[in-house]
Design a protein around this motif. Structure first.
Motif, mmCIF file in Angstrom:
data_model
loop_
_atom_site.group_PDB
_atom_site.id
_atom_site.type_symbol
_atom_site.label_atom_id
_atom_site.label_comp_id
_atom_site.label_asym_id
_atom_site.label_seq_id
_atom_site.Cartn_x
_atom_site.Cartn_y
_atom_site.Cartn_z
ATOM 1 N N HIS A 110 151.772 90.260 -8.252
ATOM 2 C CA HIS A 110 153.046 90.903 -8.585
ATOM 3 C C HIS A 110 153.552 91.816 -7.474
ATOM 4 N N ALA A 111 152.700 92.728 -7.005
ATOM 5 C CA ALA A 111 153.150 93.660 -5.966
ATOM 6 C C ALA A 111 153.484 92.917 -4.678
ATOM 7 N N ALA A 112 152.623 91.988 -4.290
ATOM 8 C CA ALA A 112 152.860 91.248 -3.047
ATOM 9 C C ALA A 112 154.138 90.430 -3.124
ATOM 10 N N ALA A 113 154.348 89.736 -4.244
ATOM 11 C CA ALA A 113 155.562 88.924 -4.397
ATOM 12 C C ALA A 113 156.811 89.782 -4.304
ATOM 13 N N THR A 114 156.756 90.965 -4.913
ATOM 14 C CA THR A 114 157.899 91.879 -4.884
ATOM 15 C C THR A 114 158.176 92.380 -3.475
ATOM 16 N N LEU A 115 157.134 92.809 -2.793
ATOM 17 C CA LEU A 115 157.298 93.354 -1.446
ATOM 18 C C LEU A 115 157.783 92.284 -0.472
ATOM 19 N N LEU A 116 157.243 91.082 -0.582
ATOM 20 C CA LEU A 116 157.631 90.020 0.334
ATOM 21 C C LEU A 116 159.071 89.567 0.104
ATOM 22 N N ALA A 117 159.525 89.619 -1.154
ATOM 23 C CA ALA A 117 160.868 89.137 -1.469
ATOM 24 C C ALA A 117 161.938 90.207 -1.310
ATOM 25 N N ALA A 118 161.600 91.471 -1.618
ATOM 26 C CA ALA A 118 162.643 92.496 -1.671
ATOM 27 C C ALA A 118 162.281 93.804 -0.987
ATOM 28 N N GLY A 119 161.038 93.947 -0.539
ATOM 29 C CA GLY A 119 160.631 95.199 0.085
ATOM 30 C C GLY A 119 161.128 95.337 1.511
ATOM 31 N N THR A 120 161.107 96.563 2.016
ATOM 32 C CA THR A 120 161.441 96.799 3.420
ATOM 33 C C THR A 120 160.237 96.455 4.290
ATOM 34 N N GLU A 121 160.493 96.310 5.580
ATOM 35 C CA GLU A 121 159.386 96.032 6.496
ATOM 36 C C GLU A 121 158.369 97.160 6.452
ATOM 37 N N GLU A 122 158.848 98.392 6.359
ATOM 38 C CA GLU A 122 157.949 99.547 6.277
ATOM 39 C C GLU A 122 157.093 99.485 5.015
ATOM 40 N N GLY A 197 171.893 98.729 -14.727
ATOM 41 C CA GLY A 197 171.660 100.146 -14.456
ATOM 42 C C GLY A 197 170.207 100.481 -14.216
ATOM 43 N N ILE A 198 169.416 99.474 -13.833
ATOM 44 C CA ILE A 198 167.975 99.641 -13.646
ATOM 45 C C ILE A 198 167.629 99.570 -12.164
ATOM 46 N N SER A 199 166.731 100.448 -11.725
ATOM 47 C CA SER A 199 166.254 100.416 -10.339
ATOM 48 C C SER A 199 164.742 100.210 -10.316
ATOM 49 N N TYR A 200 164.261 99.764 -9.181
ATOM 50 C CA TYR A 200 162.858 99.364 -9.029
ATOM 51 C C TYR A 200 162.187 100.299 -8.020
ATOM 52 N N PHE A 201 161.030 100.869 -8.401
ATOM 53 C CA PHE A 201 160.352 101.843 -7.544
ATOM 54 C C PHE A 201 158.886 101.488 -7.349
ATOM 55 N N LEU A 239 162.111 103.236 -3.153
ATOM 56 C CA LEU A 239 163.020 102.361 -3.897
ATOM 57 C C LEU A 239 162.946 100.957 -3.298
ATOM 58 N N VAL A 240 162.818 99.950 -4.169
ATOM 59 C CA VAL A 240 162.770 98.557 -3.710
ATOM 60 C C VAL A 240 164.107 97.897 -4.018
ATOM 61 N N GLY A 241 164.779 97.437 -2.984
ATOM 62 C CA GLY A 241 166.100 96.859 -3.174
ATOM 63 C C GLY A 241 167.139 97.941 -3.402
ATOM 64 N N ASN A 244 170.181 100.343 -8.748
ATOM 65 C CA ASN A 244 170.745 99.611 -9.894
ATOM 66 C C ASN A 244 170.594 98.091 -9.784
ATOM 67 N N ASP A 245 169.774 97.636 -8.843
ATOM 68 C CA ASP A 245 169.542 96.197 -8.706
ATOM 69 C C ASP A 245 168.102 95.840 -9.085
ATOM 70 N N GLY A 246 167.473 96.723 -9.851
ATOM 71 C CA GLY A 246 166.065 96.526 -10.191
ATOM 72 C C GLY A 246 165.795 95.313 -11.068
ATOM 73 N N TRP A 247 166.770 94.932 -11.901
ATOM 74 C CA TRP A 247 166.556 93.776 -12.764
ATOM 75 C C TRP A 247 166.366 92.500 -11.940
ATOM 76 N N ARG A 248 167.182 92.364 -10.889
ATOM 77 C CA ARG A 248 167.040 91.189 -10.021
ATOM 78 C C ARG A 248 165.702 91.209 -9.304
ATOM 79 N N VAL A 249 165.311 92.378 -8.798
ATOM 80 C CA VAL A 249 164.037 92.493 -8.093
ATOM 81 C C VAL A 249 162.882 92.174 -9.046
ATOM 82 N N ALA A 250 163.005 92.621 -10.299
ATOM 83 C CA ALA A 250 161.935 92.385 -11.279
ATOM 84 C C ALA A 250 161.698 90.901 -11.510
ATOM 85 N N GLN A 251 162.721 90.078 -11.329
ATOM 86 C CA GLN A 251 162.539 88.641 -11.517
ATOM 87 C C GLN A 251 161.588 88.069 -10.468
#
Length: 414
Positions: A110-122, A197-201, A239-241, A244-251
């Motif tokens: 889960h964490a790796a998929a999220t970071l690779l798809a929507a995380g920053t390089e840092e 209205g959801i954000s991803y952290f 913040l990832v993405g 307020n775009d957390g729902w998309r990132v959660a997918q």
């Protein structure tokens, strides 16, 4: 342990030759025979939590040294294994009854998929190597009134001085008592439509204001936890993405539950799970009778074996089509529904066969899955699959609406 069956390859999707695949299978078999800890099930039964954590971390590093820990990651981060070889790897690990990566699961998937798809390089450079070094992650999505309807979550995050101050409660956070970091969804715009209205952290679990409370389950385990957040400061850099775009990132996160993770679970159910069931049926009862000699029991076993074979083929098909980009919108729901309900049927049957003895077995190996052979505990645990992550009813709705194109269910109106 018996070797995994050599299932036929799909020529149109195979990315290694038949000879290379056979050589790789032999390599994995040899490695498993040498490195899978002998007697680990007994050693992991009834142990204190700290021994479980230590064992899990050591096993993860053993797999990492062999290149088997994160085969699904990109090559630059330690993965890059062809899909055909990944299938073989999980077949052989299951056939040789290797321990599950329980604590690392959320991090490597889960964490790796999220970071690779929507995380920053840092964010990727900070966390992906740390996950390989043993950093443990939990998932802070569900809430007491936002389980299947995740978009109804009420945990809030308000921006304040370059950070977000989070307040709320999460529940069913697997492994949160041992987690270093957490994938967190929070509402940053209370006036926007639910999903907008959801954000991803990324939440550092050592931050002041976090209270983790394990939930004692009917099995005696406390794998699930509640997480209470009281004015927890999360830096804006976590913040990832976009806001307020957390729902998309959660997918992206939830998409990690598809494919290889389900294939691994199916292989385990078809190997250790079915093997324990056969052994239970072959064991004489106090009167000297074997359940296996009953034609009704043999008929039930044949039916379950057929279902397991179908599940394994279905999971492999999903993996290959997902990799080729041809998977349908309801395919993952089909696999989840099939696996979870087959798991429940098989463990229910095992509990019936084992009789009263199954109800006196109050411990199971902590590094096993839902097919440990402690039948009553496995059956109770099987409900983790038909309820969380979208109930069976919700999966059927997804299959009907997205897969079959049936009309959407009418929405409640006030």
């Amino acid at each position: 342990m018996p070797d995994a069956p050599d299932l036929p390859d799909a020529p149109d999707l195979r990315d290694v030759s038949v000879a290379e695949l056979a050589e790789f299978r032999a390599t994995v078999r040899d490695w498993c025979r040498e490195h899978v800890p002998a007697g680990w099930r007994q050693a992991q039964t009834g142990v204190p939590e700290e021994e479980f954590v230590s064992f899990q971390k050591a096993w993860f590093q053993e797999l990492r040294r062999a290149g088997f820990a994160v085969p699904h990651w990109p090559a630059e981060w330690g993965g890059g294994m062809p899909v055909a070889e990944q299938i073989v790897l999980y077949q052989e690990l299951a056939a040789h009854d290797a321990p599950r990566l329980v604590l690392a699961f959320v991090g490597i998937h889960h964490a790796a998929a999220t970071l690779l798809a929507a995380g920053t390089e840092e964010q990727r450079r900070r966390h992906l190597p740390a996950i390989l070094d043993g950093e443990i992650w939990a998932q802070g999505f569900s809430e007491p009134e936002a389980g299947s309807d995740l978009a109804a979550l009420r945990t809030t995050a308000r921006e304040e001085g370059g950070a977000y101050v989070v307040n709320g409660q999460k529940v069913w956070a697997s492994g949160a008592a041992h987690a270093d970091w957490c994938l967190l969804l929070a509402r940053t715009d209370p006036h926007a439509p639910k999903r907008r209205g959801i954000s991803y952290f990324l939440l550092d679990m050592s931050t002041p204001g976090i209270d983790v409370r394990p939930i004692r389950q009917a099995t005696g385990e406390a794998h699930f936890c509640e997480v209470f957040l009281d004015d927890v400061a999360v830096p804006a850099a976590h913040l990832v993405g976009p806001v307020n775009d957390g729902w998309r990132v959660a997918q992206e996160t939830l998409g990690a539950e598809r494919g290889m993770t389900m294939l691994e679970l199916a292989e385990r159910l078809g190997n250790a799970g079915f093997r324990w069931l056969l052994e239970a049926c072959a064991r004489p009862d106090p009167g000297g009778e074997r359940p296996l000699d009953d034609p009704l029991v043999r008929d039930r076993l044949a039916g379950l074996e057929t279902e397991v074979t179908g599940l394994r083929a279905l999971c492999r098909d999903l993996v290959e089509r997902h990799d080729a980009g041809t998977a349908g919108p309801a395919d993952a729901s089909i696999v989840k529904l099939y696996y979870s309900e087959l798991l429940q049927r098989m463990t229910d049957f095992g509990t019936q066969i084992a009789g009263l003895a199954a109800h006196t077995e109050l411990r199971k190996p902590l590094s096993s899955g839902w097919e440990s052979g402690a039948w009553a505990l496995d059956f109770i645990g099987s409900w983790e699959w038909t309820i969380p992550g979208g109930t069976s009813e919700i999966q059927r709705t997804i299959i009907g609406e997205r897969g079959l194109g049936l009309p959407r269910e009418p929405r409640a109106t006030r």
